[in-house]
Motif scaffolding. Structure first.
Motif, PDB file in Angstrom:
ATOM      1  N   PHE A   1       0.856  -1.178   0.000  1.00 28.30           N
ATOM      2  CA  PHE A   1       0.000   0.000   0.000  1.00 28.30           C
ATOM      3  C   PHE A   1       0.889   1.224   0.000  1.00 28.30           C
ATOM      4  O   PHE A   1       2.073   1.148   0.307  1.00 28.30           O
ATOM      5  CB  PHE A   1      -0.908   0.011   1.232  1.00 28.30           C
ATOM      6  CG  PHE A   1      -1.963  -1.053   1.229  1.00 28.30           C
ATOM      7  CD1 PHE A   1      -1.669  -2.352   1.640  1.00 28.30           C
ATOM      8  CD2 PHE A   1      -3.260  -0.777   0.817  1.00 28.30           C
ATOM      9  CE1 PHE A   1      -2.646  -3.343   1.630  1.00 28.30           C
ATOM     10  CE2 PHE A   1      -4.239  -1.764   0.810  1.00 28.30           C
ATOM     11  CZ  PHE A   1      -3.922  -3.045   1.208  1.00 28.30           C
ATOM     12  N   ARG A   2       0.324   2.354  -0.323  1.00 23.11           N
ATOM     13  CA  ARG A   2       1.082   3.602  -0.244  1.00 23.11           C
ATOM     14  C   ARG A   2       0.184   4.719   0.258  1.00 23.11           C
ATOM     15  O   ARG A   2      -1.032   4.668   0.109  1.00 23.11           O
ATOM     16  CB  ARG A   2       1.686   3.970  -1.600  1.00 23.11           C
ATOM     17  CG  ARG A   2       0.674   4.318  -2.683  1.00 23.11           C
ATOM     18  CD  ARG A   2       1.398   4.481  -4.016  1.00 23.11           C
ATOM     19  NE  ARG A   2       0.471   4.864  -5.076  1.00 23.11           N
ATOM     20  CZ  ARG A   2       0.811   4.946  -6.362  1.00 23.11           C
ATOM     21  NH1 ARG A   2       2.064   4.670  -6.738  1.00 23.11           N
ATOM     22  NH2 ARG A   2      -0.085   5.305  -7.266  1.00 23.11           N
ATOM     23  N   GLN A   3       0.828   5.712   0.855  1.00 23.25           N
ATOM     24  CA  GLN A   3       0.087   6.848   1.382  1.00 23.25           C
ATOM     25  C   GLN A   3       0.876   8.114   1.124  1.00 23.25           C
ATOM     26  O   GLN A   3       2.013   8.262   1.605  1.00 23.25           O
ATOM     27  CB  GLN A   3      -0.185   6.684   2.874  1.00 23.25           C
ATOM     28  CG  GLN A   3      -1.123   7.729   3.429  1.00 23.25           C
ATOM     29  CD  GLN A   3      -1.661   7.340   4.793  1.00 23.25           C
ATOM     30  OE1 GLN A   3      -1.123   6.475   5.492  1.00 23.25           O
ATOM     31  NE2 GLN A   3      -2.754   7.959   5.188  1.00 23.25           N
TER      32      GLN A   3
ATOM     33  N   LYS B   1      -3.492  12.233   1.861  1.00 24.01           N
ATOM     34  CA  LYS B   1      -4.334  11.276   1.145  1.00 24.01           C
ATOM     35  C   LYS B   1      -4.503  10.002   1.960  1.00 24.01           C
ATOM     36  O   LYS B   1      -3.725   9.708   2.861  1.00 24.01           O
ATOM     37  CB  LYS B   1      -3.732  10.947  -0.222  1.00 24.01           C
ATOM     38  CG  LYS B   1      -3.693  12.127  -1.175  1.00 24.01           C
ATOM     39  CD  LYS B   1      -3.281  11.688  -2.558  1.00 24.01           C
ATOM     40  CE  LYS B   1      -3.336  12.839  -3.548  1.00 24.01           C
ATOM     41  NZ  LYS B   1      -2.962  12.398  -4.931  1.00 24.01           N
ATOM     42  N   GLU B   2      -5.533   9.234   1.595  1.00 28.61           N
ATOM     43  CA  GLU B   2      -5.763   7.960   2.260  1.00 28.61           C
ATOM     44  C   GLU B   2      -4.766   6.914   1.749  1.00 28.61           C
ATOM     45  O   GLU B   2      -4.225   7.030   0.646  1.00 28.61           O
ATOM     46  CB  GLU B   2      -7.191   7.492   1.999  1.00 28.61           C
ATOM     47  CG  GLU B   2      -8.247   8.340   2.670  1.00 28.61           C
ATOM     48  CD  GLU B   2      -9.639   7.736   2.546  1.00 28.61           C
ATOM     49  OE1 GLU B   2     -10.563   8.275   3.160  1.00 28.61           O
ATOM     50  OE2 GLU B   2      -9.795   6.730   1.841  1.00 28.61           O
ATOM     51  N   ARG B   3      -4.587   5.904   2.574  1.00 25.69           N
ATOM     52  CA  ARG B   3      -3.730   4.789   2.168  1.00 25.69           C
ATOM     53  C   ARG B   3      -4.407   4.057   1.021  1.00 25.69           C
ATOM     54  O   ARG B   3      -5.595   3.757   1.078  1.00 25.69           O
ATOM     55  CB  ARG B   3      -3.504   3.854   3.350  1.00 25.69           C
ATOM     56  CG  ARG B   3      -2.407   2.849   3.140  1.00 25.69           C
ATOM     57  CD  ARG B   3      -2.025   2.185   4.445  1.00 25.69           C
ATOM     58  NE  ARG B   3      -1.446   3.149   5.383  1.00 25.69           N
ATOM     59  CZ  ARG B   3      -0.830   2.803   6.507  1.00 25.69           C
ATOM     60  NH1 ARG B   3      -0.705   1.527   6.831  1.00 25.69           N
ATOM     61  NH2 ARG B   3      -0.341   3.720   7.305  1.00 25.69           N
ATOM     62  N   GLU B   4      -3.639   3.760  -0.032  1.00 26.45           N
ATOM     63  CA  GLU B   4      -4.230   3.119  -1.199  1.00 26.45           C
ATOM     64  C   GLU B   4      -3.480   1.844  -1.575  1.00 26.45           C
ATOM     65  O   GLU B   4      -2.267   1.726  -1.375  1.00 26.45           O
ATOM     66  CB  GLU B   4      -4.255   4.065  -2.407  1.00 26.45           C
ATOM     67  CG  GLU B   4      -2.901   4.461  -2.947  1.00 26.45           C
ATOM     68  CD  GLU B   4      -2.993   5.211  -4.262  1.00 26.45           C
ATOM     69  OE1 GLU B   4      -4.094   5.338  -4.827  1.00 26.45           O
ATOM     70  OE2 GLU B   4      -1.934   5.681  -4.738  1.00 26.45           O
TER      71      GLU B   4
ATOM     72  N   ALA C   1       5.226   8.681  -2.256  1.00 27.75           N
ATOM     73  CA  ALA C   1       4.425   8.277  -1.093  1.00 27.75           C
ATOM     74  C   ALA C   1       5.293   7.468  -0.137  1.00 27.75           C
ATOM     75  O   ALA C   1       6.425   7.094  -0.481  1.00 27.75           O
ATOM     76  CB  ALA C   1       3.230   7.423  -1.531  1.00 27.75           C
TER      77      ALA C   1
ATOM     78  N   TYR D   1       5.543   3.873   1.279  1.00 29.62           N
ATOM     79  CA  TYR D   1       5.100   2.552   0.847  1.00 29.62           C
ATOM     80  C   TYR D   1       5.181   1.581   2.023  1.00 29.62           C
ATOM     81  O   TYR D   1       6.209   1.502   2.717  1.00 29.62           O
ATOM     82  CB  TYR D   1       5.956   2.051  -0.313  1.00 29.62           C
ATOM     83  CG  TYR D   1       5.595   2.699  -1.615  1.00 29.62           C
ATOM     84  CD1 TYR D   1       5.890   4.037  -1.860  1.00 29.62           C
ATOM     85  CD2 TYR D   1       4.932   1.993  -2.615  1.00 29.62           C
ATOM     86  CE1 TYR D   1       5.538   4.655  -3.047  1.00 29.62           C
ATOM     87  CE2 TYR D   1       4.577   2.593  -3.810  1.00 29.62           C
ATOM     88  CZ  TYR D   1       4.886   3.923  -4.019  1.00 29.62           C
ATOM     89  OH  TYR D   1       4.531   4.523  -5.208  1.00 29.62           O
TER      90      TYR D   1
END
Length: 123
Positions: A37-39, A43-46, A92, A94
């Motif tokens: 995931f990345r943030q 922003k929200e974690r995606e 981001a 990670y």
């Protein structure tokens, strides 16, 4: 206790490549699905990518398909994320995450998380 340790982040120019690693301990690695995931700030974690316990099935976010590849070495308890053709929007922190037996694109289903590694892509 379970530990996930990411490494390999850094500063890279757009178009460049990085390879992230996540070394796991304290769990039976081959029983766990792994995900990245990345943030980015504000922003929200995606979801970025996931790989099933045996390593024969992967899933990717549309934004990274064709550029990122995840793989795992169950003998080394390590999962990797090869990132090519990096873009500034890939900047981001990670994270790698582990879920028992399965993977998901939703972070809420993962029990264990690493501390994260910063990736910065300059234009």
């Amino acid at each position: 206790q379970v530990q996930l340790d990411e490494s390999g982040g850094g500063l890279v120019q757009a178009g460049g490549s990085l390879r992230l690693s996540c070394a796991a301990s304290g769990l039976i690695f081959s029983n766990y699905g792994l995900a990245w995931f990345r943030q980015a700030p504000g922003k929200e974690r995606e979801f970025v990518a996931a790989i099933n316990p045996s390593g024969d099935s992967t899933d990717y976010a549309d934004s990274v398909k064709g550029r990122f590849t995840t793989s795992r070495d169950n003998a080394k308890n390590t999962v990797y994320l090869q990132m090519n053709s990096l873009k500034p929007e890939d900047t981001a922190v990670y994270y790698c995450a582990a879920r028992y037996r399965r993977t998901s694109t939703s972070p809420q289903f993962y029990s264990y998380w690493g501390q994260g590694t910063q990736v910065t892509v300059s234009s």
